[in-house]
Design an enzyme around this catalytic site. Sequence first.
Site, mmCIF file in Angstrom:
data_model
loop_
_atom_site.group_PDB
_atom_site.id
_atom_site.type_symbol
_atom_site.label_atom_id
_atom_site.label_comp_id
_atom_site.label_asym_id
_atom_site.label_seq_id
_atom_site.Cartn_x
_atom_site.Cartn_y
_atom_site.Cartn_z
ATOM 1 N N HIS A 98 -9.384 11.276 2.357
ATOM 2 C CA HIS A 98 -8.476 10.142 2.169
ATOM 3 C C HIS A 98 -7.117 10.350 2.821
ATOM 4 O O HIS A 98 -6.258 9.478 2.773
ATOM 5 C CB HIS A 98 -8.311 9.874 0.663
ATOM 6 C CG HIS A 98 -7.656 8.582 0.338
ATOM 7 N ND1 HIS A 98 -6.356 8.484 -0.139
ATOM 8 C CD2 HIS A 98 -8.117 7.302 0.408
ATOM 9 C CE1 HIS A 98 -6.053 7.216 -0.354
ATOM 10 N NE2 HIS A 98 -7.102 6.477 -0.033
ATOM 11 N N ASP B 15 0.276 17.390 19.748
ATOM 12 C CA ASP B 15 0.535 18.664 20.422
ATOM 13 C C ASP B 15 0.938 19.717 19.387
ATOM 14 O O ASP B 15 0.361 19.800 18.322
ATOM 15 C CB ASP B 15 1.613 18.490 21.507
ATOM 16 C CG ASP B 15 1.173 17.527 22.599
ATOM 17 O OD1 ASP B 15 -0.043 17.462 22.856
ATOM 18 O OD2 ASP B 15 2.023 16.829 23.175
ATOM 19 N N LYS C 222 -4.072 10.677 5.600
ATOM 20 C CA LYS C 222 -3.701 9.904 6.785
ATOM 21 C C LYS C 222 -2.685 10.736 7.576
ATOM 22 O O LYS C 222 -1.480 10.687 7.318
ATOM 23 C CB LYS C 222 -3.088 8.560 6.394
ATOM 24 C CG LYS C 222 -3.973 7.689 5.465
ATOM 25 C CD LYS C 222 -3.539 7.806 4.036
ATOM 26 C CE LYS C 222 -4.100 6.791 3.072
ATOM 27 N NZ LYS C 222 -5.461 6.447 3.111
ATOM 28 N N LYS D 175 3.116 4.407 -1.167
ATOM 29 C CA LYS D 175 3.192 5.339 -2.295
ATOM 30 C C LYS D 175 4.474 6.144 -2.110
ATOM 31 O O LYS D 175 4.528 7.068 -1.288
ATOM 32 C CB LYS D 175 2.003 6.301 -2.337
ATOM 33 C CG LYS D 175 0.638 5.606 -2.524
ATOM 34 C CD LYS D 175 -0.056 5.382 -1.231
ATOM 35 C CE LYS D 175 -1.470 4.857 -1.446
ATOM 36 N NZ LYS D 175 -2.103 4.430 -0.199
ATOM 37 N N HIS E 47 0.820 -1.206 0.000
ATOM 38 C CA HIS E 47 0.000 0.000 0.000
ATOM 39 C C HIS E 47 0.859 1.264 0.000
ATOM 40 O O HIS E 47 0.337 2.379 0.108
ATOM 41 C CB HIS E 47 -0.908 -0.043 1.239
ATOM 42 C CG HIS E 47 -2.018 0.939 1.237
ATOM 43 N ND1 HIS E 47 -2.139 1.928 2.193
ATOM 44 C CD2 HIS E 47 -3.081 1.104 0.416
ATOM 45 C CE1 HIS E 47 -3.231 2.642 1.971
ATOM 46 N NE2 HIS E 47 -3.812 2.178 0.899
ATOM 47 N N ASP F 75 16.882 10.498 -7.669
ATOM 48 C CA ASP F 75 18.335 10.634 -7.493
ATOM 49 C C ASP F 75 18.790 10.516 -6.046
ATOM 50 O O ASP F 75 19.911 10.948 -5.713
ATOM 51 C CB ASP F 75 18.825 11.972 -8.065
ATOM 52 C CG ASP F 75 18.647 12.057 -9.575
ATOM 53 O OD1 ASP F 75 18.566 10.991 -10.218
ATOM 54 O OD2 ASP F 75 18.574 13.191 -10.103
#
Length: 472
Positions: free
Chosen positions: A390, A397, A392, A217, A215, A222
């Site tokens: 979508h 704090d 995450k 991404k 999952h 370089d």
Amino acid sequence: MTSWLLGTSILLIHLLGIVSAIMALMSSRTSQGAVAWIISLLTFPYVALPAYWFFGRPRFYGYVSARGQRDTILRRVLVRYRDNVLPHVASSSNADIQAVEQLAMMPLTHGNRAALLINGQATFDSLFDGIERAEHYILMQFFIVRNDALGQRLQGYLQRAARRGVRVYFLYDEVGSRKLGEGYLNDLIGEGIEVSAFRSSRGFKHRFQLNFRNHRKVTVVDGKEGWIGGFNVGVEYLGEHKRHGAWRDTHLKLEGPSVLGLQEAFWEDWHWATGEVINLNWLADTSPTTDHHVVIVPSGPADRQDTASLLVQQVIHSAKQRLWVTSPYFVPDQGVQDALRLAAMRGVDVRVMIPERPDHLLVFLSAFSFLPDMIRAGVKIYRYLPAFLHQKIILIDNDAATVGTVNLDNRSFRLNFEITAFIPSQDFAASVGVMLENDFAQCRRVTIDEINQRPMWMKVVSRAAYLMAPVQ
């Protein structure tokens, strides 16, 4: 003869059900998951047996074996890379940060620049600009890649990079990208681009491991620039899909030594998928403009511990004033639920932002089973109204934030390969706080009365959906 064969087959199926139930008892990562599998395997093995062998395995054993091989094949490269990073390691006496480093098995580095990319246009503009700057190589992996307008734009950028002599490595998940099509991949290969599926079921003895998915991404250019976050490749991530409508997501661009952490995670995945050891730049650059501290935390079903779940629990326990969480799929395990409730009880401003419109019905229904207890404990639940949510993100704090691919559900905690950037830098946390304040202003708060007033049939369905959460 026929009745004897039938009776023998039935006996064998039930014996296999008992053996598999014992395996589930000894190896399931959650008691809830163990109970669900044991009851199913003992009472109705005809359906449960194939389901267990395809979806119930608790560890990605092939990847574990590959890591063992890496200890001999890749160790010298890894040691050299880690030695190069040593001048950029930030020593910290903070026990919370040290715990994250141990979970990650990667160090906290300084000299990084972490920049938020809010929504699809900013993300893909940044990503495509980075591809255009590539001089030596591009590492790219996505869970979902679609052969639509955005996917074709990405294909064009990668092909042009390959034509000017840049090495391109393209890794995709065969489940998430099952509709991508051979034509798209062949067009990449035709330009000299190295292409591979993650191949979770590679080899005869790993053929049943269909429930594990990559999952992550990640894009690296370089060894100097990296991207990580919630976006896959498809027009829906730009808000251009009729069914999903508008889309709210966040990605992250990194520069500095932390990029080598992203690179190492890709390098290990590529080695599993292809058996190849690719030659990369392992010299760390520092950002000339900012000094963010970053730990890269890869996690997955080959880990000895439930890294993603423990990371989330750790940052929750470390919060003192506020803990703001966003997740599109919110069915956390018991440890995370308890940590959230305890944080609220000790006076932390705990807010959880989830979508108003679901794209996964089972997950949506499951949440109604545990939300009442969380709300009673003081956890504030918000539903985002303008678009499908979508992103995450966790804000801790005014001191730290995480951005990555981990959803707060069992699949991300135990079944998926995921990756998270933990950034304990106040100015970065401030930018995340401003972004989330704007998001919360576009939410409605969920009340206990709203949940209690559901009809009985929905309460029953929600409870049944929640019982299935550990085996999703």
